[in-house]
Enzyme design. Structure first.
Site, PDB file in Angstrom:
ATOM      1  N   HIS A 115       0.777  -0.841   0.311  1.00  0.00           N
ATOM      2  CA  HIS A 115      -0.237  -0.075  -0.404  1.00  0.00           C
ATOM      3  C   HIS A 115       0.707   1.524  -0.379  1.00  0.00           C
ATOM      4  O   HIS A 115       1.882   1.244   1.149  1.00  0.00           O
ATOM      5  CB  HIS A 115      -0.894  -0.029   1.692  1.00  0.00           C
ATOM      6  CG  HIS A 115      -2.024   0.539   1.044  1.00  0.00           C
ATOM      7  ND1 HIS A 115      -2.252   2.391   1.226  1.00  0.00           N
ATOM      8  CD2 HIS A 115      -3.363   0.316   0.799  1.00  0.00           C
ATOM      9  CE1 HIS A 115      -3.362   2.939   0.805  1.00  0.00           C
ATOM     10  NE2 HIS A 115      -4.180   1.571   0.733  1.00  0.00           N
ATOM     11  N   ARG A 126      -2.185   1.135  -7.622  1.00  0.00           N
ATOM     12  CA  ARG A 126      -1.314   0.827  -6.715  1.00  0.00           C
ATOM     13  C   ARG A 126      -0.335   0.828  -6.419  1.00  0.00           C
ATOM     14  O   ARG A 126       0.946   1.541  -6.503  1.00  0.00           O
ATOM     15  CB  ARG A 126      -2.600  -0.207  -5.822  1.00  0.00           C
ATOM     16  CG  ARG A 126      -2.266   0.601  -4.280  1.00  0.00           C
ATOM     17  CD  ARG A 126      -3.282  -0.660  -3.147  1.00  0.00           C
ATOM     18  NE  ARG A 126      -4.231   0.629  -2.748  1.00  0.00           N
ATOM     19  CZ  ARG A 126      -5.320  -0.459  -2.887  1.00  0.00           C
ATOM     20  NH1 ARG A 126      -5.128  -2.089  -2.122  1.00  0.00           N
ATOM     21  NH2 ARG A 126      -5.866   0.221  -1.673  1.00  0.00           N
TER      22      ARG A 126
HETATM   23  C1  SIN Z   1      -7.533   1.198   1.672  1.00  0.00           C
HETATM   24  O1  SIN Z   1      -8.832   2.143   2.227  1.00  0.00           O
HETATM   25  O2  SIN Z   1      -6.381   2.740   1.347  1.00  0.00           O
HETATM   26  C2  SIN Z   1      -6.985   0.318   1.551  1.00  0.00           C
HETATM   27  C3  SIN Z   1      -8.488  -0.231   0.282  1.00  0.00           C
HETATM   28  C4  SIN Z   1      -7.477  -1.455  -0.151  1.00  0.00           C
HETATM   29  O3  SIN Z   1      -7.303  -2.130   0.472  1.00  0.00           O
HETATM   30  O4  SIN Z   1      -8.716  -2.356  -0.586  1.00  0.00           O
END
Ligand code: SIN
Ligand code: FAD
Length: 538
Positions: free
Chosen positions: A245, A291
């Site tokens: 992330h 991402r």
């Molecule tokens: C987030 O809220 O950025 C996480 C969303 C996800 O991992 O799908």
């Protein structure tokens, strides 16, 4: 006496609990979880659940966005299934009591407020402010507690699946499992290993973030399900695709706290330490790029500048709206002395979501009869080389629905009976080791190796170094495990070592860069590799 039920579920996240609620229509259900029932990745989900509900949206757009994020490796039939079933499954979640944020000032008071996240071409993220997971867990747990056929056993750590292997004399050669009848689980309150038998067993053990040094995941995410299934002989796939992330809070004591991608959907902008927005240099969608692109861009900016983080700027937005949309993040940051309506948020990437896992078909079946898997522990083909944001809660819901349909037919059939000769857990020859100190550093050593050498940017040399070291540590752990009384720490350590080794093997097999797997030795996508998953079997 062993626990025996029609369905045994390992895990109390969205996949396990939604399966339990439906399975209870067909038989008795036992659910085990290794800590208390709310400790799951599900409980920490912030952004929400992606689904087509807006008038300007359509299944084909959600399908296209998922395929595009997946970088050519998604299985189209899995994508189609998940996207088309989304609205119905979310409707069920609401019928179980989940309350999602509604649009303010809309004519229809029931209109859901829809957020936007990276890689989505439309607003389609159903959410409960920035605490979506907590609301889902609450609703599911409350409904489970009102369902008499479901028994939830907390503080039970599954150790290994029970397969044919356990019916054979230990001296005989090991055979891979072709049928599963439950698990051995350590009751951490009594210290005893219990035999938990069932006609159908569901692995819903979630992710593996703790294979890495920095992760958004809670402590339960140690890859147990992947390791157990692999040891039992099930196929695992695409483990090189760990999703990082892009934005977790950079703070000495709160490093794993997620700053939801929805903040960028809302208008937050990533900036370097000089205050310059940099995503424009990397992708046409800028801050809303997929991402993998954003995480790599941040990694590059940090390496270029030598600065330990980048910044997320949401100060241009109206402060009251920011507080209303993101109450949890606002309060958490404020408790650490940071007012996000006035200051840039320091952020760094962290391991977040395992896109690969136990291979299942569209009914949640693994290759082992009687063993199903759903949720983050799986590789269903939905995510390909990179998961589209907020597609995972949906995947858990859709595949648990599929798996219940199959498992209920399965237990009604002839294969139902559990063999009478499943042995008890055998502790003969093991001892309470005073040598635990030898293993104490292994967990952090593996996590650091994985972070440094098998992270956002990889190379042949880094992977080879990680492989040599992790292999040696894993062998030592296995030898120690065989002669020692089992403990929760040892169970997790063994699984972390197994999954780390599998991630490295998978990364070495993929001689290209695709989606989340980026290696400087093969920086381009190899079109000849096309749609090949990286499949490993014990
Ligand atoms: C987030 O809220 O950025 C996480 C969303 C996800 O991992 O799908
Ligand atoms: P989990 O919810 O992780 O549940 C796993 C369960 O298995 C737990 O109960 C655990 O205790 C149990 N377990 C594990 N090992 C054992 C064992 N050996 N024995 C017994 N029990 C065991 N996804 C989205 O779609 N949208 C989001 O907004 C989103 N935000 C996220 C935010 C954060 C901070 C994190 C960490 C993840 C987020 N994700 C999001 C990902 C998503 O939350 C997970 O993929 C999803 O919740 C996984 O659900 P699950 O049921 O498969 O597993």
């Amino acid at each position: 006496m062993p626990y025996t039920s029609d369905f045994l579920i390992i895990g109390t996240g969205i996949a396990g609990l939604s399966f339990a609620l439906k399975a209870a229509e067909f038989g008795t259900v036992s659910v085990i979880t290794k800590k208390n029932h709310t400790e799951s990745n599900t409980n920490y989900a912030q952004g929400g659940i992606a689904s087509v509900t807006a008038p300007d949206d359509a299944f084909k757009f959600h399908i296209e966005d998922t395929l595009s994020a997946g970088a050519g490796l998604c299985h189209p039939e899995a994508v189609d299934l998940v996207v088309r079933n989304g609205p119905q499954r979310i409707g069920e979640l609401m019928a179980w009591g989940a309350e999602f944020t509604k649009e303010k000032g809309s004519d229809d008071a029931a209109t859901l407020s829809l957020g936007r996240e990276g890689g989505h071409s439309r607003n389609r993220i159903v959410h409960a402010a920035d605490l979506t997971g907590r609301e889902i867990e609450r609703a599911l747990i409350e409904t489970v507690q009102q369902t008499p056929r479901i028994r939830v056993l907390e503080h039970h750590v599954a150790i290994d699946l029970i397969t044919e292997h356990h019916l054979r004399d230990k001296a005989q050669e090991r055979v891979p499992g072709t049928h599963c009848w439950g698990v051995y689980a350590l009751n951490t309150k009594t210290g005893k290993v219990e035999k938990m038998l069932a006609s159908a067993t569901l692995l819903a053990t979630g992710g593996a973030g703790h294979v890495y040094q920095h992760t958004t995941n809670p402590a339960i995410a140690t890859g147990d399900g992947i390791a157990m299934a692999y040891r039992a002989g099930a196929a695992v796939a695409n483990l090189e695709f760990m999703q990082f992330h892009p934005t977790t809070l950079y703070h000495p004591t709160a490093r794993s706290f997620l700053i939801t991608e929805a903040i960028r959907g809302y208008g937050g902008v990533l900036k370097d330490h000089n205050g310059r927005p940099f995503m424009i240099d990397y992708h046409e969608l800028e801050d809303l790029a997929p991402r993998d692109v954003v995480a790599r861009a941040i990694d590059r900016e940090m390496k270029k500048s030598g600065h330990p983080c980048v910044y997320l700027d949401v100060t241009a937005k109206v402060a009251a709206e920011t507080r209303e949309h993101f109450p949890n993040i606002y309060a958490k940051c404020l408790s650490l002395g940071l007012d996000i309506t006035e200051n840039h948020i320091p952020v760094v990437p962290a391991a977040h979501y395992m896109c690969g896992g136990v291979v299942t078909d569209l009914d949640g079946c693994t290759g082992i009869e009687g063993l199903y898997a759903c949720g983050e522990v799986t590789c269903t083909g939905l995510h390909g080389a990179n998961r589209l944001a907020s597609n995972s809660l949906l995947e858990g819901l859709v595949f648990s629905h599929q798996a219940v349909q199959h498992a209920s037919q399965f237990i009604a059939g002839r294969s139902r009976s559990v063999p009478p000769d499943v042995p008890d857990w055998n502790e003969d020859g093991t001892f309470d080791s005073e040598e635990w100190v030898l293993m104490a550093h292994d967990r952090s050593e593996i996590q650091t190796l994985m972070w440094d050498y098998v992270g956002i940017v990889r190379s042949n040399a880094r992977l080879a170094r990680a492989q040599r070291r992790v292999k040696m540590i894993a062998e030592e752990i296995e030898a120690f495990y065989k002669k020692t009384v089992v403990t929760p720490d040892l169970i997790e350590l063994r699984n972390i070592a197994t999954v780390a080794a599998l991630i490295i093997d998978s990364a070495q097999m993929r001689k290209e860069s695709r989606g989340l797997h980026y290696t400087t030795d093969f920086p381009e996508k190899d079109l000849a590799l096309g749609k090949q998953d990286t499949v490993l079997r014990n």
